[in-house]
Design a protein around this motif. Structure first.
Motif, short mmCIF file in Angstrom:
data_model
loop_
_atom_site.label_atom_id
_atom_site.label_comp_id
_atom_site.label_asym_id
_atom_site.label_seq_id
_atom_site.Cartn_x
_atom_site.Cartn_y
_atom_site.Cartn_z
N LYS A 233 -0.61 2.66 -45.53
CA LYS A 233 -1.61 2.40 -44.51
C LYS A 233 -2.69 3.48 -44.47
N GLU A 234 -2.31 4.73 -44.76
CA GLU A 234 -3.30 5.81 -44.72
C GLU A 234 -4.39 5.59 -45.76
N GLU A 235 -4.03 5.11 -46.94
CA GLU A 235 -5.03 4.83 -47.97
C GLU A 235 -5.88 3.62 -47.62
N LEU A 236 -5.26 2.61 -47.05
CA LEU A 236 -6.00 1.39 -46.73
C LEU A 236 -6.97 1.60 -45.57
N ARG A 237 -6.66 2.52 -44.67
CA ARG A 237 -7.56 2.78 -43.55
C ARG A 237 -8.88 3.40 -44.00
N LEU A 238 -8.92 3.99 -45.19
CA LEU A 238 -10.14 4.61 -45.70
C LEU A 238 -11.08 3.61 -46.36
#
Length: 259
Positions: A73-78
């Motif tokens: 999720k941390e990568e997709l939020r960017l």
């Protein structure tokens, strides 16, 4: 008109269109104002064949296929909404391909190589959907003061079990629909349902106790094999296990008298 003349005309038309496109690329001013001729030209040939449902030929018959990890999720939020939209269809095509190869392996009575690839793709899709829902909720809360999610209601079934059902619109109102009232009748306490709930709760309790006992024994085994391991990491991995109690247990101390 026969087919030969038709194909010749189509060929001449394509040649003339190619010359016009090249002239427009060399001399952009020669193109008419507002023309989208240059933007319609694509240098990549789209692949729309049925072979997209199958894996690369070099992986056919392989016992193991290397793959990366799933998207978190941390990568997709960017990423932007456009990138998430494109990534969703990339993951969807990958999942369809893996499902096709898995079914083909079953039909051929063979092992599907690296089945964890399907789990990684599904996990990535779940994380992507969660990120999109977060943005949608944030947008609706900022603009309208509400989440924008479809409301729901906790219902009790005929066996006494509660479930969360999302509300939706019906052609006939529920209080006027006789069939709906018969199939979705609210729970009325009775002796049979109470006996079922008693045994069901007992089953859940015993299942939880067995899992706690397995985790406790596993932690004791880890302490015996790795006495110098990081206790903080062990507590984070098994939060329901009392580490001090595991250290003081007879299985951990062994068959000797402590000094």
């Amino acid at each position: 008109m026969n087919h030969t003349k038709m194909f010749n005309k189509l060929g001449n038309l394509s040649v003339n269109f190619g010359k016009l496109a090249l002239r427009s690329l060399k001399h952009p001013k020669s193109a008419s104002p507002g023309s989208d001729l240059v933007r319609c030209i694509s240098v990549l040939a789209p692949k729309r064949g049925l072979m997209e449902f199958f894996d690369d030929e070099k992986n056919w018959g392989a016992t193991e296929v290397k793959s990366g990890r799933s998207w978190n999720k941390e990568e997709l939020r960017l990423k932007s909404n456009t990138d998430l939209h494109k990534l969703w269809y990339v993951l969807l095509k990958e999942r369809n391909m893996l499902l096709t190869m898995e079914q083909e392996a079953k039909d051929q009575t063979q092992l599907f190589p690296s089945p964890e690839r399907l789990d990684k793709v599904e996990e990535s899709m779940e994380n992507l959907e969660a990120v999109v829902r977060e943005r949608n909720v944030a947008y609706h809360q900022l603009e309208r003061g509400e989440t924008g999610e479809r409301p729901g209601k906790v219902r009790t079934g005929p066996l006494g079990l509660k479930s969360y059902d999302k509300m939706r619109q019906y052609t006939i109102p529920q209080f006027m629909n006789k069939k709906h009232r018969e199939t979705h009748e609210e729970y009325r306490p009775n002796r049979d349902a109470e006996d079922f709930l008693l045994k069901y709760r007992e089953k859940l309790y015993l299942t939880k106790r067995r899992q706690q006992r397995r985790d406790f024994n596993h932690v004791v085994g880890l302490l015996n094999r790795f006495p110098n391991m990081d206790m903080q990491a062990l507590k984070e991995q098994y939060p329901d296990v009392d580490i001090e109690k595991a250290k003081a247990s007879r299985k951990h101390r062994g068959h000797f008298i402590p000094k």
